[in-house]
Write an enzyme that holds these catalytic residues in place. Structure first.
Site, PDB file in Angstrom:
ATOM      1  N   MET A 258      24.486   8.679   1.887  1.00 16.67           N
ATOM      2  CA  MET A 258      24.529   9.893   2.717  1.00 16.67           C
ATOM      3  C   MET A 258      24.885   9.608   4.236  1.00 16.67           C
ATOM      4  O   MET A 258      25.401  10.502   4.687  1.00 16.67           O
ATOM      5  CB  MET A 258      23.002  10.553   2.542  1.00 16.67           C
ATOM      6  CG  MET A 258      22.802  11.864   3.167  1.00 16.67           C
ATOM      7  SD  MET A 258      24.142  13.081   2.297  1.00 16.67           S
ATOM      8  CE  MET A 258      23.132  13.747   0.848  1.00 16.67           C
TER       9      MET A 258
ATOM     10  N   LYS B 281     -17.596  -0.833   6.339  1.00 21.25           N
ATOM     11  CA  LYS B 281     -17.860  -1.743   5.467  1.00 21.25           C
ATOM     12  C   LYS B 281     -19.415  -1.661   5.103  1.00 21.25           C
ATOM     13  O   LYS B 281     -19.920  -1.677   4.023  1.00 21.25           O
ATOM     14  CB  LYS B 281     -17.490  -3.018   5.576  1.00 21.25           C
ATOM     15  CG  LYS B 281     -17.636  -4.156   4.465  1.00 21.25           C
ATOM     16  CD  LYS B 281     -17.235  -5.399   4.709  1.00 21.25           C
ATOM     17  CE  LYS B 281     -17.352  -6.072   3.636  1.00 21.25           C
ATOM     18  NZ  LYS B 281     -16.713  -7.374   3.654  1.00 21.25           N
TER      19      LYS B 281
ATOM     20  N   PHE C 299     -11.407  -7.587  13.980  1.00 14.43           N
ATOM     21  CA  PHE C 299     -10.263  -8.143  13.184  1.00 14.43           C
ATOM     22  C   PHE C 299     -10.036  -6.973  11.996  1.00 14.43           C
ATOM     23  O   PHE C 299     -10.751  -6.412  11.315  1.00 14.43           O
ATOM     24  CB  PHE C 299     -10.795  -9.374  12.329  1.00 14.43           C
ATOM     25  CG  PHE C 299      -9.858  -9.671  11.223  1.00 14.43           C
ATOM     26  CD1 PHE C 299      -8.524 -10.228  11.653  1.00 14.43           C
ATOM     27  CD2 PHE C 299      -9.978  -9.693   9.824  1.00 14.43           C
ATOM     28  CE1 PHE C 299      -7.536 -10.695  10.751  1.00 14.43           C
ATOM     29  CE2 PHE C 299      -9.262 -10.027   9.045  1.00 14.43           C
ATOM     30  CZ  PHE C 299      -7.793 -10.560   9.455  1.00 14.43           C
ATOM     31  N   GLN C 300      -8.554  -6.607  11.860  1.00 15.58           N
ATOM     32  CA  GLN C 300      -8.094  -5.703  10.795  1.00 15.58           C
ATOM     33  C   GLN C 300      -8.689  -4.310  11.523  1.00 15.58           C
ATOM     34  O   GLN C 300      -9.055  -3.468  10.179  1.00 15.58           O
ATOM     35  CB  GLN C 300      -8.543  -6.193   9.389  1.00 15.58           C
ATOM     36  CG  GLN C 300      -7.701  -7.140   9.056  1.00 15.58           C
ATOM     37  CD  GLN C 300      -7.384  -7.333   7.673  1.00 15.58           C
ATOM     38  OE1 GLN C 300      -8.348  -6.854   6.808  1.00 15.58           O
ATOM     39  NE2 GLN C 300      -6.266  -7.919   6.884  1.00 15.58           N
TER      40      GLN C 300
ATOM     41  N   GLU D 175       0.877  -1.570  -0.035  1.00 13.51           N
ATOM     42  CA  GLU D 175      -0.073   0.020  -0.063  1.00 13.51           C
ATOM     43  C   GLU D 175       0.771   1.399  -0.075  1.00 13.51           C
ATOM     44  O   GLU D 175       0.482   2.290  -0.327  1.00 13.51           O
ATOM     45  CB  GLU D 175      -0.875  -0.075   1.226  1.00 13.51           C
ATOM     46  CG  GLU D 175      -2.346  -0.909   1.111  1.00 13.51           C
ATOM     47  CD  GLU D 175      -1.680  -2.252   1.659  1.00 13.51           C
ATOM     48  OE1 GLU D 175      -0.423  -2.820   1.895  1.00 13.51           O
ATOM     49  OE2 GLU D 175      -2.960  -3.169   1.625  1.00 13.51           O
TER      50      GLU D 175
END
Lengths: 163, 574
Positions: free
Chosen positions: B482, B163, B113-114, B51
């Site tokens: 760097m 949802k 969940f999630q 993502e």
């Protein structure tokens, strides 16, 4: 210097957390905080006291104004204003102290709002300094619990904070 | 009147808003939305492999096009994976709308969940965020999200969608809202005329003026106006890293970019200026060095659309809050037909600047010699030559980023695509992907290093799926350059965890995805390899170019010093 900033903001979930989060995120200081809906139920009024030099206060007000949920704000300390805080204090009130507490409360124009055989609950309003002085006066008697609302304020005269 | 489910409203709204591509990754809480996308073909979804890449791809597109990039992720880990990309866009003021699935509203707060409080997680790194409370709110909330993301000072907006708000069985009236109003949000539409007059007055009387312009000119579409204004006045101009290309770099008046690794002449000119005209720049610590020693003799004009940027780190003598384009146009009309008061002083100022320029000419780096590794700087110069300075260049973060900015010459805005504010390693490759998908006929080159590239190299799979022909230049010095440079300078060359002992065979890795990769070790191999890379615009080619790990980026400002305090090489300092 101490500043009192009053904010009109959308009365929506999450709005308060954005204001409080901003202070934490940018390392600004919150001394007191007070918030409730206004006569217009879509708006809340939040009053925060904070400490900072002019540069910091300028940044605080600019960043607050940038928040989408903030509709309008005013730094009350920029002009004449009225500042009030309400405090409820439970103090021991046994024997001779019972009269002493009542007398001191009268001097501060405070009210005893609840009584038990061993304690008084006193309600007092005023600016932060007056409330601090009352707590000092009560200390020898024995303070059991303190609940302060944090500062609320409004400008003196014709100035109005509204949409 | 049309009745649509929440999920169909989202797909339909994106069509009506003119969104062509969205970048995302499906998951439980977003599945109704994915189903709605499946049943239409106007909005195309690009399936990334992580993502974070979706946000960077959307961000790259937004930077190249000026339009908001759109991301769709699921709840919980889908949303938290997007956080780095949201923060990257926030720091650079990039318009982006991130649609996050969320668990059903009756489960919120149950540690379902999630489930993650993504509104809470992203609060400090978004311009604003919304939670959908009823399916019928979807069109208006999405319109507000796009409006907020792309107006005023742009930024990312997160929309959290439980949802059940997208359930296919519940249908509500859908009307595309053409306009939205937010009573608390009114970005300034023009600068204060009195202040602009004051600024122009200072400009006409200045003896040693300099323009210092930033990303605000690019996002504010003001490059053309800026070029006109700067050329009318004949003043020197330096830009920030984010402002690169807002004025043509090949023009004599452009001194390059300024700050920590900015050009010698830019930093010297800033330090000695008597007037700094800052437009769409925010006096960031990588530009100013020590603010108490910053531009000691200059008056400061500061034009910015965001009032909180003005006088944040450096106090402005003439603050102007307004959009770059409008303010610049007003400035142009005020200087029209007027002569500058001190033409002689300006000529002298240019002599001084040209002197600084000459001082460093030919001394910027030492080209490689036979049997020694290539220098990263010469690789960038070769890329610039072969792409005629016209490619979209994306970078990751580190030495290669600075070299790309120093040695590729940009004459157009929106072409140098880099994570300036947040400095996000892993940004370059997915950003290039997002650009290439939208500009298939342009050369899009990601200049990266083996450290940054390994943070997002899984996106080769996405490129394979959609045939995305980006070009990847891996400046391979087998170390985090760097970090290593700072360790050389500040930690007696104790290279704590700045080297890569177990690099993969990048050539084989690329070939595993079915793409071409070439390894380059010498100067003779370089130009032919670049030619091969650029031959087919639609082919992904990876060049693993081994460069000198001992090379440092110079100039480099000395910490806590003024603008003019710089290390110029390993042995010289101002």
């Amino acid at each position: 210097m101490r500043h009192i900033i009053s904010i009109l903001m959308e009365n929506e979930p999450g709005a308060l957390s954005r204001v409080v989060g901003l202070f934490a995120q940018r390392n600004y200081n919150i001394e007191t905080l007070n918030v409730a809906p206004t006569e217009d139920p879509t708006l809340s009024r939040l009053t925060v006291t904070t400490v900072g030099d002019d540069r910091v206060i300028e940044q605080i007000t600019k960043h607050l104004n940038k928040l989408i949920d903030v509709v309008k704000l005013v730094d009350l300390t920029e002009g004449n204003h009225i500042e009030r805080e309400l405090m409820l204090v439970k103090v021991k009130a046994l024997g001779a102290a019972r009269d002493e507490v009542k007398r001191t409360a009268d001097i501060f124009r405070a009210q005893v709002v609840d009584v038990t055989p061993s304690l008084y609950t006193v309600q007092i309003t005023g600016d932060a300094g007056k409330l601090d002085a009352f707590l000092q006066a009560m200390a020898p008697v024995g303070i059991l619990e303190v609940a302060r609302t944090g500062v609320s304020g409004i400008a003196r005269g014709d100035k109005v904070l509204s949409l | 009147m049309e009745l649509l489910s929440g999920a169909d409203m989202i797909a339909r709204f994106l069509q009506d808003e003119g969104v062509e591509y969205i970048y995302g990754y499906p998951g439980g809480a977003a599945l109704h939305i994915y189903d709605a996308l499946f049943r239409q073909d106007k909005v195309k979804h690009i399936l990334v492999r992580h993502e974070q890449a979706a946000t960077h791809a959307a961000d790259g597109y937004a930077r190249a096009s000026g339009k908001p990039g759109v991301v769709l992720v699921t709840s919980g880990p889908g949303a938290t994976n997007a956080v780095t990309g949201i923060a990257t866009a926030y720091m650079d003021s990039i318009p982006m709308v991130v649609l996050c699935g969320q668990v059903m509203s009756h489960l919120i707060g149950d540690d379902a969940f999630q489930e993650t409080d993504i509104i809470g997680v992203t609060r400090p790194i978004v311009k604003h965020s919304f939670s959908i409370n009823h399916p019928s709110d979807i069109p208006e909330v999405l319109k507000k999200a796009f409006y907020l993301a792309s107006t005023g000072r742009p930024g990312p907006v997160v929309v959290d969608i439980p949802k059940d708000m997208t359930a296919p069985t519940e249908r509500y009236e859908y009307v595309y809202p053409k306009k939205v109003k937010l009573r608390s949000y009114n970005p300034v539409s023009r600068g204060h005329t009195g202040q602009i007059k004051k600024a122009v007055d200072l400009m006409l009387k200045a003896k040693r003026p300099i323009f210092y312009t930033g990303g605000g000119v690019v996002t504010g579409n003001a490059s053309e106006g800026l070029t006109d204004l700067v050329q009318r006045l004949g003043f020197p101009i330096t830009t920030t890293l984010m402002g690169i290309g807002s004025y043509p770099q090949s023009d004599r008046q452009c001194l390059g970019w300024l700050g920590m690794h900015g050009s010698y002449e830019s930093n010297m000119a800033m330090h000695h200026a008597d007037l700094v005209v800052a437009i769409g720049a925010r006096f960031d610590d990588r530009v100013t060095n020590n603010t108490s020693k910053f531009c000691p003799t200059a008056k400061i004009v500061h034009v910015d659309i965001d009032p909180s940027s003005v006088s944040k780190t450096v106090r402005a003598d003439v603050p102007i809050v307004g959009p770059a384009q409008g303010v610049i146009n007003e400035m142009i009309s005020l200087v029209q037909g007027k002569d500058i008061a001190h033409a002689d002083a300006l000529a002298e100022w240019w002599q001084k600047i040209d002197g600084w320029r000459e001082e460093r000419q030919g001394k910027l780096y030492e080209p490689s010699v036979e049997d020694e590794p290539l220098k990263p700087q010469e690789v960038i110069e070769a890329i610039c030559r072969q792409t005629h300075g016209e490619a979209f260049i994306t970078t990751d973060v580190g030495q290669h980023q600075m070299f790309a900015a120093q040695y590729y010459k940009f004459d157009k805005p929106n072409r140098f695509i880099t994570s300036g504010g947040l400095g996000t390693m892993g940004f370059g490759f997915p950003a290039a992907m997002g650009i290439k998908i939208n500009y298939p006929d342009d050369q899009v080159v990601c200049i990266t290093g083996e450290g940054s590239y390994q943070m997002m190299m899984q996106e080769l799979s996405t490129c394979k799926q959609y045939g995305v022909g980006v070009k990847i230049i891996n400046l391979n010095n087998a170390s985090l350059g760097m970090v290593r440079q700072w360790q050389d300078l500040n930690y007696k060359s104790r290279h704590a965890h700045s080297y890569m002992e177990s690099l993969p065979d990048f050539q084989k890795l690329t070939e595993a995805y079915g793409f071409t990769a070439l390894r380059v070790d010498t100067n003779e191999e370089l130009e032919p390899a670049l030619e091969r890379m650029l031959a087919d615009k639609h082919e992904l080619v990876f060049l693993d170019i081994y460069v000198d790990p001992r090379e440092h980026v110079y100039p480099m400002q000395v910490p806590l010093g003024s603008m003019r305090d710089m290390l110029l090489s390993k042995t010289e300092r101002t």
